[in-house]
Design an enzyme around this catalytic site. Sequence first.
Site, PDB file in Angstrom:
ATOM      1  N   HIS A   1     -27.854   6.145   6.857  1.00  0.00           N
ATOM      2  CA  HIS A   1     -27.855   6.836   5.560  1.00  0.00           C
ATOM      3  C   HIS A   1     -28.211   8.315   5.776  1.00  0.00           C
ATOM      4  CE1 HIS A   1     -28.902   8.028   1.505  1.00  0.00           C
ATOM      5  NE2 HIS A   1     -28.233   6.977   1.085  1.00  0.00           N
TER       6      HIS A   1
ATOM      7  N   GLU B   1     -20.204   8.855   1.864  1.00  0.00           N
ATOM      8  CA  GLU B   1     -21.127   9.460   0.904  1.00  0.00           C
ATOM      9  C   GLU B   1     -21.243  10.964   1.164  1.00  0.00           C
ATOM     10  OE1 GLU B   1     -24.090   6.397  -0.691  1.00  0.00           O
ATOM     11  OE2 GLU B   1     -24.880   7.051   1.223  1.00  0.00           O
TER      12      GLU B   1
END
Length: 226
Positions: free
Chosen positions: A96, A153
């Site tokens: 992430h 993302e």
Amino acid sequence: MKKIYIVANWKSNLTSAEANSWLQRFKNYDLRIMNKEIIICPPYTLFAEVESRIKNQELRIKLGAQDVSPFDEGAYTGEVSAKQIKEFADFAIIGHSERRQNFKEDDKTIDRKIDQAFRNSLNVILCISDIKQIQNSEFRIQNSNSKLIIAYEPLFAIGSGNPDTPENANNAAEKIKEIINAPVLYGGSVTPENVNGFTTMDNIDGVLVGGASLDAQEFYKIIQKA
Ligand code: PGA
């Protein structure tokens, strides 16, 4: 009909009481939505409790971790190994951008985490903000029974209320699929209002949801509209 993944990333949020009331609300929600796979990724402190609630309430929800140790079990203070995670969860988010930025995780560390996850039969949700992050990757998936899912993302979209356009995200997903044969999710300021724009795109197979997953009602709306 394509399968749609809807992943909740709770990050460092929710106490045990808050998680319980979140799940309590889900008691009344119908999750028999045929083509949708719902995965929630709570902090480790909530794993046991969330897992037992999911079982007791017979919810069609799978559990995921937000990270994996790059090491085997052993003397690695503070880390949680893939083997320990596998006791509770089927999925793990790896790479992430908040970990890449705040904890200086580089591609090499991320490859080691993916390797640990695969060796312990965890499915991986690999987050990237730039296609280079998979072009350089050395991990091997050929010998694994685990699934690899990519979550695209873009940095500007995370937690900003400023999502990418579905068209841009779809183009990125198409390029990713030219490199890796895997489902591709979009993540970054997904809401009940915009989710359908992403999930109806040809190359997008679901969404990774941060902020809007903290409210059970909002998250359920996302599930319904995806
Ligand atoms: P957000 O977070 O939905 O709050 O933008 C997404 C993520 O960080 O995965």
